[in-house]
Design a protein around this motif. Structure first.
Motif, mmCIF file in Angstrom:
data_model
loop_
_atom_site.group_PDB
_atom_site.id
_atom_site.type_symbol
_atom_site.label_atom_id
_atom_site.label_comp_id
_atom_site.label_asym_id
_atom_site.label_seq_id
_atom_site.Cartn_x
_atom_site.Cartn_y
_atom_site.Cartn_z
ATOM 1 N N SER A 1 0.843 -1.188 0.000
ATOM 2 C CA SER A 1 0.000 0.000 0.000
ATOM 3 C C SER A 1 0.880 1.240 0.000
ATOM 4 O O SER A 1 2.075 1.178 0.312
ATOM 5 N N GLU A 2 0.264 2.357 -0.336
ATOM 6 C CA GLU A 2 0.859 3.669 -0.113
ATOM 7 C C GLU A 2 -0.163 4.475 0.668
ATOM 8 O O GLU A 2 -1.367 4.179 0.633
ATOM 9 N N SER A 3 0.306 5.484 1.403
ATOM 10 C CA SER A 3 -0.638 6.195 2.259
ATOM 11 C C SER A 3 -0.128 7.597 2.565
ATOM 12 O O SER A 3 1.036 7.934 2.326
ATOM 13 N N ILE A 4 -1.033 8.404 3.092
ATOM 14 C CA ILE A 4 -0.664 9.718 3.593
ATOM 15 C C ILE A 4 -1.344 9.910 4.944
ATOM 16 O O ILE A 4 -2.509 9.545 5.125
ATOM 17 N N PHE A 5 -0.569 10.430 5.908
ATOM 18 C CA PHE A 5 -1.029 10.603 7.279
ATOM 19 C C PHE A 5 -1.294 12.069 7.581
ATOM 20 O O PHE A 5 -0.468 12.941 7.281
ATOM 21 N N PHE A 6 -2.425 12.320 8.233
ATOM 22 C CA PHE A 6 -2.730 13.625 8.806
ATOM 23 C C PHE A 6 -3.037 13.414 10.286
ATOM 24 O O PHE A 6 -3.956 12.664 10.630
ATOM 25 N N THR B 1 -4.590 12.024 17.253
ATOM 26 C CA THR B 1 -5.457 11.521 16.180
ATOM 27 C C THR B 1 -4.650 11.309 14.904
ATOM 28 O O THR B 1 -3.685 12.021 14.633
ATOM 29 N N PHE B 2 -5.071 10.314 14.160
ATOM 30 C CA PHE B 2 -4.490 10.026 12.848
ATOM 31 C C PHE B 2 -5.643 9.805 11.867
ATOM 32 O O PHE B 2 -6.533 9.003 12.151
ATOM 33 N N LEU B 3 -5.608 10.481 10.740
ATOM 34 C CA LEU B 3 -6.416 10.078 9.596
ATOM 35 C C LEU B 3 -5.427 9.580 8.563
ATOM 36 O O LEU B 3 -4.556 10.338 8.109
ATOM 37 N N ARG B 4 -5.547 8.319 8.201
ATOM 38 C CA ARG B 4 -4.641 7.729 7.225
ATOM 39 C C ARG B 4 -5.423 7.410 5.964
ATOM 40 O O ARG B 4 -6.384 6.622 6.001
ATOM 41 N N LEU B 5 -5.052 8.023 4.879
ATOM 42 C CA LEU B 5 -5.647 7.710 3.585
ATOM 43 C C LEU B 5 -4.781 6.653 2.922
ATOM 44 O O LEU B 5 -3.579 6.850 2.731
ATOM 45 N N LEU B 6 -5.387 5.523 2.580
ATOM 46 C CA LEU B 6 -4.658 4.368 2.062
ATOM 47 C C LEU B 6 -5.092 4.011 0.650
ATOM 48 O O LEU B 6 -6.293 4.036 0.325
ATOM 49 N N HIS B 7 -4.113 3.643 -0.152
ATOM 50 C CA HIS B 7 -4.356 3.152 -1.511
ATOM 51 C C HIS B 7 -3.707 1.782 -1.634
ATOM 52 O O HIS B 7 -2.493 1.648 -1.464
ATOM 53 N N TYR B 8 -4.531 0.765 -1.917
ATOM 54 C CA TYR B 8 -4.051 -0.597 -2.097
ATOM 55 C C TYR B 8 -4.204 -0.989 -3.569
ATOM 56 O O TYR B 8 -5.322 -1.229 -4.033
#
Length: 339
Positions: free
Chosen positions: A109-114, A188-195
């Motif tokens: 996966s790749e992801s971006i964390f906020f 808090t973490f919002l992690r947007l994930l792309h698989y």
């Protein structure tokens, strides 16, 4: 509950939490009691009846798709930093701290964390405290409205998470506000994930078998599927997408806090659908400085807690530092600089 009950499930239950947004005390307590039964036996459930509009969930998913469609060189301008905010390239983590599997291959996966927003001039950021700094945002000219969409969603999810914190307190026989102080300044973490679609390969996962680190996770899935939860028999039970729901699960720190009254259940993601999968887990955890020790109500009379007290920030950083490749590289570079 008996030991036989725990982990004996073949599907993930659904809980309507609409009462938590009202003032009917009896209905709130009934919801909390049902919640406890699910957290004790399964550690997973679908949350429905919340007021978060489908359009807001889909707006975040659309923002995620737009970000991951950018060229790699653009995404890498936001490469994840020491404060755990930003873009994590494909195969950037391996869950070596997994207590449920020996993991040697990186997640597909790749992801971006906020994370919770911390201004660069905030005393915590200036002092270099762990995970305290500003988020990294895509250029507004490239992805118009991206930041506003994410920040609005985080606000909505934080409200839902606080409702669940209060329901958890009630479920344990505590006053509803008993745990609030631990979340006055939550991590808090919002992690947007792309698989991407993954190849058929032994030991290869979108997300390898693991348990989550923190308090609770609230996950919005797309319609692709791939999330599975492990039951007592060792079977992987699908958690298919259900419209207008969030998948909620217990994290390790909640299990520890409850002296294992609540169970943090192993789960994984495998995407062999031939379609790309996008998900958006929201992690709601105590403040970094809070000391977490077993709640008295969860420790039977005449016994000792199963776990010693731990500062949440120390606990979290140990796991992050072991599981994310860039953290290991940073540690090695720091050690070399001191040599």
């Amino acid at each position: 509950m008996t030991s036989i009950d725990r982990g004996d499930f073949s599907e993930i239950p659904i809980l309507d939490v609409s009462s938590l947004y009202g003032d009917d005390e009896a209905a709130i307590r009934a919801t909390a009691a049902t919640l406890r039964s699910y957290l004790e036996t399964i550690g997973f459930l679908y949350v429905v009846g919340h007021p978060i509009p489908r359009a807001d969930v889909e707006a975040v998913r659309d923002a995620s798709k737009r970000f991951f469609a950018l060229p790699d060189e653009e995404k890498l301008k936001l490469k994840i930093d020491k404060n755990f905010r930003g873009f994590l390239p494909f195969a950037g983590s391996t869950i070596v701290t997994s207590s449920v599997a020996t993991v040697s291959k990186p997640n597909q996966s790749e992801s971006i964390f906020f994370m919770h927003e911390v201004d660069e001039n905030d005393p915590r950021a200036v002092a270099g405290e762990p995970l305290q700094g500003p988020n990294q945002w895509p250029d507004e000219a490239q992805l118009a409205g991206f930041r506003a969409t994410i920040e609005h969603y985080v606000e909505e999810m934080s409200t839902l998470a606080r409702k669940m914190v209060r329901a958890i307190a009630l479920s344990l026989g505590l006053p509803s506000d008993n745990l609030d102080r631990y979340f006055e300044d939550p991590t808090t973490f919002l992690r947007l994930l792309h698989y991407p679609t993954q190849p058929q390969e032994e030991g290869l996962f979108g997300s390898a078998p693991h348990t989550d680190y923190g308090f609770i996770t609230l996950l919005a899935q797309d319609d692709v599927g791939g999330l599975e939860v492990k039951n007592k028999a060792g079977e992987w039970v699908p958690a298919p997408p259900i419209p207008d729901s969030f998948v909620m699960n217990v994290g390790d720190i909640l299990a520890r806090w409850s002296n294992d009254v609540f169970v943090s259940t192993p789960h994984r993601v495998i995407n062999r659908t031939g379609r790309e999968r996008y998900s958006q887990p929201f992690f709601f955890d105590p403040a970094m400085h809070e000391m977490i020790e077993a709640l008295d109500v969860c420790v039977p009379a005449g016994t000792e807690p199963k776990y010693p007290p731990v500062q949440y920030g120390d606990y979290l950083m140990e796991r992050i530092d072991k599981n994310y490749h860039y953290r290991k590289k940073q540690a090695a570079e720091a050690a070399a600089a001191k040599a």
